[in-house]
Design an enzyme around this catalytic site. Sequence first.
Site, mmCIF file in Angstrom:
data_model
loop_
_atom_site.group_PDB
_atom_site.id
_atom_site.type_symbol
_atom_site.label_atom_id
_atom_site.label_comp_id
_atom_site.label_asym_id
_atom_site.label_seq_id
_atom_site.Cartn_x
_atom_site.Cartn_y
_atom_site.Cartn_z
ATOM 1 N N GLN A 197 -8.095 22.119 48.732
ATOM 2 C CA GLN A 197 -8.837 21.275 47.797
ATOM 3 C C GLN A 197 -9.153 19.892 48.463
ATOM 4 O O GLN A 197 -10.209 19.067 48.321
ATOM 5 C CB GLN A 197 -8.067 21.068 46.365
ATOM 6 C CG GLN A 197 -8.792 20.516 45.339
ATOM 7 C CD GLN A 197 -9.585 21.596 44.744
ATOM 8 O OE1 GLN A 197 -8.999 22.633 44.428
ATOM 9 N NE2 GLN A 197 -10.968 21.341 44.166
ATOM 10 N N LYS B 261 -3.469 20.299 43.220
ATOM 11 C CA LYS B 261 -3.526 21.544 42.265
ATOM 12 C C LYS B 261 -2.368 21.610 41.537
ATOM 13 O O LYS B 261 -1.232 21.039 41.908
ATOM 14 C CB LYS B 261 -3.397 22.912 43.383
ATOM 15 C CG LYS B 261 -4.003 24.031 42.666
ATOM 16 C CD LYS B 261 -5.543 23.949 42.876
ATOM 17 C CE LYS B 261 -6.121 25.329 41.934
ATOM 18 N NZ LYS B 261 -7.519 25.247 42.164
ATOM 19 N N GLY C 178 -9.531 23.446 35.332
ATOM 20 C CA GLY C 178 -9.414 24.818 35.042
ATOM 21 C C GLY C 178 -9.335 25.685 36.546
ATOM 22 O O GLY C 178 -9.782 25.015 37.432
ATOM 23 N N ASP C 179 -8.626 26.922 36.424
ATOM 24 C CA ASP C 179 -8.670 27.584 37.611
ATOM 25 C C ASP C 179 -8.379 29.126 36.894
ATOM 26 O O ASP C 179 -8.512 29.478 35.914
ATOM 27 C CB ASP C 179 -7.780 27.235 38.670
ATOM 28 C CG ASP C 179 -7.912 28.204 40.022
ATOM 29 O OD1 ASP C 179 -8.521 27.777 40.615
ATOM 30 O OD2 ASP C 179 -7.089 29.028 40.246
ATOM 31 N N THR D 140 -19.388 26.866 39.384
ATOM 32 C CA THR D 140 -18.567 27.549 40.844
ATOM 33 C C THR D 140 -19.539 28.587 41.170
ATOM 34 O O THR D 140 -19.736 28.728 42.411
ATOM 35 C CB THR D 140 -17.219 27.899 40.485
ATOM 36 O OG1 THR D 140 -16.582 26.566 39.993
ATOM 37 C CG2 THR D 140 -16.581 28.160 41.864
ATOM 38 N N ASN E 67 -14.507 33.693 35.342
ATOM 39 C CA ASN E 67 -15.457 32.469 35.210
ATOM 40 C C ASN E 67 -16.396 32.451 36.619
ATOM 41 O O ASN E 67 -17.600 32.524 36.471
ATOM 42 C CB ASN E 67 -14.885 31.109 35.550
ATOM 43 C CG ASN E 67 -15.829 29.813 35.328
ATOM 44 O OD1 ASN E 67 -16.017 29.473 36.268
ATOM 45 N ND2 ASN E 67 -16.549 29.632 34.178
ATOM 46 N N SER F 35 -17.267 18.777 38.140
ATOM 47 C CA SER F 35 -16.415 18.249 37.553
ATOM 48 C C SER F 35 -16.318 16.647 37.816
ATOM 49 O O SER F 35 -16.239 15.911 36.820
ATOM 50 C CB SER F 35 -14.809 18.547 38.049
ATOM 51 O OG SER F 35 -14.297 19.626 37.300
HETATM 52 P P1 NDP Z 1 -10.474 33.620 35.877
HETATM 53 O O1 NDP Z 1 -9.186 33.553 35.239
HETATM 54 O O2 NDP Z 1 -11.907 33.246 34.979
HETATM 55 O O3 NDP Z 1 -10.720 35.085 36.606
HETATM 56 C C1 NDP Z 1 -10.088 35.466 37.210
HETATM 57 C C2 NDP Z 1 -10.357 36.962 37.969
HETATM 58 O O4 NDP Z 1 -9.866 37.317 39.096
HETATM 59 C C3 NDP Z 1 -10.100 38.077 36.781
HETATM 60 O O5 NDP Z 1 -11.259 38.989 36.786
HETATM 61 C C4 NDP Z 1 -8.877 38.429 37.310
HETATM 62 O O6 NDP Z 1 -8.457 39.715 36.491
HETATM 63 C C5 NDP Z 1 -9.143 38.570 38.655
HETATM 64 N N1 NDP Z 1 -7.723 38.309 39.394
HETATM 65 C C6 NDP Z 1 -6.806 37.087 39.240
HETATM 66 N N2 NDP Z 1 -5.540 37.471 40.005
HETATM 67 C C7 NDP Z 1 -5.890 38.477 40.418
HETATM 68 C C8 NDP Z 1 -4.856 39.412 41.235
HETATM 69 N N3 NDP Z 1 -3.817 38.897 41.718
HETATM 70 N N4 NDP Z 1 -5.399 40.790 41.753
HETATM 71 C C9 NDP Z 1 -6.606 41.379 40.950
HETATM 72 N N5 NDP Z 1 -7.434 40.420 40.315
HETATM 73 C C10 NDP Z 1 -7.149 39.536 39.916
HETATM 74 O O7 NDP Z 1 -10.448 32.639 37.117
HETATM 75 P P2 NDP Z 1 -11.710 31.927 37.985
HETATM 76 O O8 NDP Z 1 -12.813 33.014 37.928
HETATM 77 O O9 NDP Z 1 -11.830 30.545 37.542
HETATM 78 O O10 NDP Z 1 -11.172 31.845 39.375
HETATM 79 C C11 NDP Z 1 -11.109 32.850 40.292
HETATM 80 C C12 NDP Z 1 -11.305 32.592 41.938
HETATM 81 O O11 NDP Z 1 -12.083 31.371 42.175
HETATM 82 C C13 NDP Z 1 -9.788 31.821 41.989
HETATM 83 O O12 NDP Z 1 -9.454 32.098 43.288
HETATM 84 C C14 NDP Z 1 -10.067 30.482 41.770
HETATM 85 O O13 NDP Z 1 -9.067 29.533 42.502
HETATM 86 C C15 NDP Z 1 -11.443 30.191 42.376
HETATM 87 N N6 NDP Z 1 -12.021 28.965 41.956
HETATM 88 C C16 NDP Z 1 -12.337 28.740 40.724
HETATM 89 C C17 NDP Z 1 -13.258 27.514 40.400
HETATM 90 C C18 NDP Z 1 -13.373 27.240 38.937
HETATM 91 O O14 NDP Z 1 -14.146 26.443 38.643
HETATM 92 N N7 NDP Z 1 -12.860 28.122 37.972
HETATM 93 C C19 NDP Z 1 -13.549 26.670 41.179
HETATM 94 C C20 NDP Z 1 -13.236 27.086 42.537
HETATM 95 C C21 NDP Z 1 -12.637 28.221 42.907
HETATM 96 P P3 NDP Z 1 -7.360 40.046 35.730
HETATM 97 O O15 NDP Z 1 -7.814 39.295 34.306
HETATM 98 O O16 NDP Z 1 -6.769 41.473 35.629
HETATM 99 O O17 NDP Z 1 -5.995 39.196 36.124
HETATM 100 O O1 2IT Z 2 -10.390 25.357 43.127
HETATM 101 C C1 2IT Z 2 -11.347 24.632 42.461
HETATM 102 O O2 2IT Z 2 -12.202 23.989 43.083
HETATM 103 C C2 2IT Z 2 -11.204 24.527 41.146
HETATM 104 N N1 2IT Z 2 -10.505 25.339 40.303
HETATM 105 C C3 2IT Z 2 -11.852 23.287 40.290
HETATM 106 C C4 2IT Z 2 -11.179 22.233 40.622
HETATM 107 C C5 2IT Z 2 -11.915 21.070 39.553
HETATM 108 O O3 2IT Z 2 -11.188 19.879 39.459
HETATM 109 O O4 2IT Z 2 -12.855 21.173 38.718
#
Ligand code: NDP
Ligand code: 2IT
Length: 449
Positions: free
Chosen positions: A115, A130, A169-170, A214, A245, A381
């Site tokens: 990050q 984080k 969030g994450d 994202t 997301n 953000s």
């Molecule tokens: P969500 O919780 O909305 O979705 C996560 C998705 O990934 C779900 O479909 C989940 O399935 C799957 N998943 C999570 N862990 C595992 C695992 N161990 N094995 C298989 N599938 C898995 O999270 P986001 O979409 O927000 O985040 C997804 C990725 O993007 C992460 O790496 C996060 O750090 C990154 N990210 C997110 C940002 C954001 O703004 N939200 C910004 C930048 C990066 P299930 O429901 O079955 O667990």
């Molecule tokens: O991994 C990431 O960049 C995030 N989960 C978003 C962080 C944020 O502060 O919006």
Amino acid sequence: MQHFTPTFARDILDAAIARGSLESEFHQAVSEVFESIAPVLAQHPEYIEAGILERLVEPERQIMFRVPWVDDGGRVRVNRGFRVQFNSALGPFKGGLRFHPSVNLSIMKFLGFEQIFKNALTGQGLGGAKGGSDFDPHGRSNGEVMRFCQSFMAELSRHIGDDTDVPAGDIGVGSREIGYLVGQYRKISNRHEAGALTGKGTGWGGAHVRTEATGYGTVYFLQEMLGVRGERLEGKTAIVSGSGNVAIYAIEKLQQLGAKPITVSDSSGFVVDEAGIDLELLKELKEAGRERISAYAERRPSATFSSSGRVWEVPGQLAIPSATQNELGSDDASALIRGGVLAVAEGANMPCTPDAVDAFHSAGVMFAPGKAANAGGVAVSALEMAQNAARESWSFEESELRLRSIMADIHSASFEAAEQYGRPGNYVVGANVAGFVRVADAMLAQGIV
Ligand code: NDP
Ligand code: 2IT
């Protein structure tokens, strides 16, 4: 005084391992950055003399705390909470919160470390952090999630604030969780400090486009990267993993720009829909319903669900891994290459293993690392923080234009840094170098703190 040697970065890694502070995921993230910046260090002895690397791998502060709560059956549960405030040279600590059973200190540290550079790349004056917990929201009632969030915030509230540390969030933390966290923070702090968390609802301080940012940003980055080689998104098939997301809004933007995403996944398996993903159905099942991804195939005749095998074996020209770290290994990379992949953009944080990244580079596949490609989330953000500070609310259109331009800037900064240091087209090197130089210069100017 320290001096540059060819093994300088490796020696610092080894020293950190010996102190027990480089757990596996964190080690993976640090190794990649240190490999990339070796040519910068060779030209800038001042970074070495100021101990930048030794200071970078040590978080400014790490908080671990007990999170007790009571489940619907009256049983007391205890989870572990974390906030790793990694580096604030460029601005207040900023980064998401992850609620997932796999969360541990190594995962928090790798995400916090990434990050720092991601936030530096946005150019918006943000430090890196984080946090999260090993709490699993799956299958929990709204009441349980609320009580957990309230207990989590009871401790976290002591460490955050709009000029101190701003969580978002994450994985496992979406608008529902942010709502409960904001409510508890407001109650404890006795202040309507809108900018202390981002990802809020648009009716109560949230920014337009933060939900989409994202996924949209990742596709914008992909579009820029394809453009360099005279390629376009239109008409290309995309393999997307995850169904949260990031995946949902990557799919939305791919479709708006004429590409055809045909897969989604979750931890139970993956779906292939040769007719193209039905986004409305996906949102209904995953955003509103919190269902398993197999429900998609039950409702859609053109789709099949597999609980075994790999989504990366489905042929396509584009790939956007958007689930979690290390979800795409070297065999998966080989399968994608056999399937004709042209470009890969990491929607998730570090979803591709180092072997997989090497395989893409060797095969001439364009590769966008997460710290550049998925920076749109934290970038919006920062726009949310700006709107909160000014008590303004910008339109969806204006916010999307700003996101588009920030992603184009991150692309050019990464592209140019790779060229400057003799690794043209290598966005891993480019993003690491461009992010590192911004943080290192700020640390250098601010003295040994
Ligand atoms: P969500 O919780 O909305 O979705 C996560 C998705 O990934 C779900 O479909 C989940 O399935 C799957 N998943 C999570 N862990 C595992 C695992 N161990 N094995 C298989 N599938 C898995 O999270 P986001 O979409 O927000 O985040 C997804 C990725 O993007 C992460 O790496 C996060 O750090 C990154 N990210 C997110 C940002 C954001 O703004 N939200 C910004 C930048 C990066 P299930 O429901 O079955 O667990
Ligand atoms: O991994 C990431 O960049 C995030 N989960 C978003 C962080 C944020 O502060 O919006």
